[in-house]
Structures are given as structure tokens and as C-alpha cells.
Design an enzyme around this catalytic site. Structure first.
Site, PDB file in Angstrom:
ATOM      1  N   ALA A  32       0.857  -1.198   0.000  1.00  0.00           N
ATOM      2  CA  ALA A  32       0.000   0.000   0.000  1.00  0.00           C
ATOM      3  C   ALA A  32       0.890   1.244   0.000  1.00  0.00           C
ATOM      4  O   ALA A  32       0.720   2.164   0.804  1.00  0.00           O
ATOM      5  CB  ALA A  32      -0.953  -0.016   1.191  1.00  0.00           C
ATOM      6  N   GLY A  36       5.156   8.565   1.305  1.00  0.00           N
ATOM      7  CA  GLY A  36       6.109   8.320   2.397  1.00  0.00           C
ATOM      8  C   GLY A  36       7.067   7.200   2.019  1.00  0.00           C
ATOM      9  O   GLY A  36       8.288   7.305   2.197  1.00  0.00           O
ATOM     10  N   HIS A  37       6.491   6.122   1.462  1.00  0.00           N
ATOM     11  CA  HIS A  37       7.351   5.015   0.998  1.00  0.00           C
ATOM     12  C   HIS A  37       8.244   5.465  -0.156  1.00  0.00           C
ATOM     13  O   HIS A  37       9.395   5.043  -0.260  1.00  0.00           O
ATOM     14  CB  HIS A  37       6.503   3.827   0.525  1.00  0.00           C
ATOM     15  CG  HIS A  37       5.670   3.205   1.596  1.00  0.00           C
ATOM     16  ND1 HIS A  37       4.318   3.398   1.700  1.00  0.00           N
ATOM     17  CD2 HIS A  37       6.020   2.386   2.625  1.00  0.00           C
ATOM     18  CE1 HIS A  37       3.847   2.711   2.725  1.00  0.00           C
ATOM     19  NE2 HIS A  37       4.860   2.083   3.311  1.00  0.00           N
TER      20      HIS A  37
END
Ligand code: PAF
Length: 298
Positions: A32, A36-37
Site C-alpha cells: 500500500a 512516504g514510501h
């Protein structure tokens, strides 16, 4: 842009990993993937020859009452983001590949893992550290990248690496916020429009409290302001708000005294918005002696 090798089994991972010469940075995720990732992937790319991403929703870190079954999954979108950042390998094991049998021996997060997030989610950090240790063993990275949004997790991973001599350099990236100020989280998908509006009290509370500290409030006074702000927001139930040491997650009760040096701290909050549990934090620097502390990142 390069399509990553998708490794589902240990044999596929071993073969793909053996093909990588040079340094490897691991980005452990539960999928998901959001912006941020994305910043984790960019950090990995800048700091190693190859990036390996793991996508695994780890049952060991969820309590039976938690959201394991409905945790958001978006594998195709995740793969696109990994391709955009030239990720070499996406390791996406099933539960059976990751845990051929339920591990009888696990990493114990100790006292640091029993406070704050650990107090609300007993066993959570043992589950996190156990899977991170296994991912390190399986992917053999030189470096691993974690987000500062999960500040207590980051502190515990660093401690595990030091205590168990794992020989992996832990890198971190700052928390990323949406345009309205809400910290990005895969769990934000659970929020209704009204809940999302109410959730904005978390970043507001952190910035107001950090400002109160900067203006000379004591930690106790500042935290009283924080609790009052959350309590005044319908639909938001405070779990904790605390000023803590970034490395140990010990509570900081006082600003440094006259002879002490400035001290870095984290102002951390957790609250339930409807049925969704959210966390957020900001860095603050507590100024020594009588000079006021100044927030570093709000
Ligand atoms: O931060 C996360 O997404 C998870 O806790 C992690 C580090 C991937 C372990 O499952």
C-alpha cells in the site's frame, strides 16, 4: 525505469539476490505504498547500488483484534512505484514462505518495546523485529531504510542491529505529510471525510505543543495543552502524547539544566479516530538552561 524482479519464493529471492553486485539497500514495507514510501525508495536509491523492497503484511505484528485482514493491499500500484525508482527486486512472500512454521524463537523488543505503541499493542514490536531480522537474513542488505513516522520502530530496529551485531546500516527519512498536514499512512484510507477532518487535530496538536515548548512552557505544561486540544475534538480519543528521547523512548520530563547541552527530543502522539488508530510525531530541540526550546520540524 526498470521493472523489478518479483521474487515470491526463497529460491527466487536467492537467485535474484545472487545476481546483484555491489551494495544493496532494503526497504521493508507492508505494501500500500504512498509518498512516504516513495521517499524511502529514493533514499535507498541514493545510498546503494541496488534497492530491494519487501512487501509483506506481517501477521506476527498484528493482535487478533487488529486490522490484518483489511490492511490495504495494492500490489500493481506498488510495483509501478518500485519500477519508477529502479528497484531491483520486490520480495513478496506469502505467509507460508515467510513462516514455514510459526517461529518459536522470536526477537524480544524488551522494555523499550513495551511503552507507548508497545503498551497499546502488546507483542507488536516483537513481531516487527522478528520479521525485520528475518528480512535482513533473507535479503542480506548492507543498508536498510525506515521512516521516522514510526519513530519507536526506528529506534528499536537501530537497537536490535546494535545489540545483535547485525551489521546493517540503518538509514531513515523524515515523515511525509499530505497537503492538509496529516501524516501519510496506509491506514488513512480507512478514514471517512469527517474523520479525516477530525484527524487533523493530530498535526495541529503537535505544532501547537512544539510552539508552547519553544515559547518556554515546561514539558508538563505543553502536554497539558496537547491533551486539552485532543479532548476538545469530537470523534478523536487520545491514546498518548509524550515527549521522549529519540533513541530510548524514555520520557523527558524536564528541559536540560544550566550546564547541560541542547537535547533532541520527539513529541509523539497516538489517537483513535473512529476505529482507526493514527500516530504522528515531530522533532523538537530542547534548549539548555533558560533559553527556550525550538521545534526542529513541524
Ligand atoms: O513499518 C512497516 O511497514 C512494518 O512494521 C515493517 C517494518 C515492514 C515490518 O513488517
Amino acid at each position: 525505469m526498470t521493472d523489478p524482479i518479483v521474487a515470491r519464493s526463497r529460491a527466487e529471492l536467492d537467485a535474484a539476490r545472487a545476481s546483484l553486485a555491489g551494495t544493496v539497500a532494503l526497504v521493508p514495507t507492508m505494501g500500500a505504498l504512498h509518498e512516504g514510501h516513495h521517499s524511502l525508495l529514493r533514499k535507498a536509491k541514493r545510498n546503494a547500488d541496488h534497492t530491494v523492497v519487501s512487501i509483506f503484511v506481517n501477521p506476527l505484528q498484528f493482535a487478533p483484534t487488529e486490522d490484518l485482514d483489511r490492511y490495504p493491499r495494492s500490489f500493481d500500484d506498488d510495483l509501478r512505484m518500485c519500477a519508477d525508482e529502479d528497484v531491483a527486486i520486490v520480495f513478496a512472500p506469502t505467509n507460508d514462505v515467510m513462516y514455514p512454521s510459526l517461529p518459536a524463537v522470536r526477537v524480544c523488543a524488551g522494555a523499550m518495546g513495551e511503552r507507548f505503541e508497545g503498551a497499546s499493542r502488546p507483542g507488536h514490536f516483537d513481531g516487527v523485529l522478528t520479521v525485520v531480522a528475518k528480512l535482513f537474513a533473507l535479503t542480506r542488505p548492507h543498508k536498510a531504510v525506515f521512516g521516522r513516522k514510526d519513530a519507536q520502530q526506528l529506534a528499536l530496529v537501530r537497537r536490535m542491529v546494535a545489540d545483535l551485531d547485525l551489521g546493517v546500516e540503518v538509514l531513515s527519512v523524515p515523515l511525509v505529510r499530505d497537503r492538509d498536514g496529516l501524516a501519510l499512512s496506509s491506514r488513512n484510507k480507512y478514514l471517512s471525510a469527517e474523520e479525516r477532518e477530525a484527524a487533523l487535530i493530530l498535526p495541529t496538536t503537535l505544532s501547537t505543543t512544539a510552539q508552547a515548548l519553544a515559547d518556554g512552557a515546561s514539558p508538563a505544561q505543553a502536554l497539558t495543552i496537547a491533551r486539552a486540544l485532543i479532548a476538545s475534538t469530537d470523534g478523536v480519543v487520545l491514546d498518548y502524547v509524550a515527549l521522549v528521547d529519540p533513541d530510548t523512548f524514555d520520557v523527558i520530563a524536564d528541559v536540560p539544566g544550566g550546564d547541560d547541552v541542547d537535547r533532541k527530543a520527539i513529541l509523539a502522539v497516538a489517537a483513535r479516530v473512529g476505529t482507526t488508530r493514527l500516530i504522528d510525531n515531530v522533532d523538537v530541540t530542547l534548549r539548555a538552561a533558560t533559553s527556550a526550546p525550538t521545534p526542529r520540524e513541524v
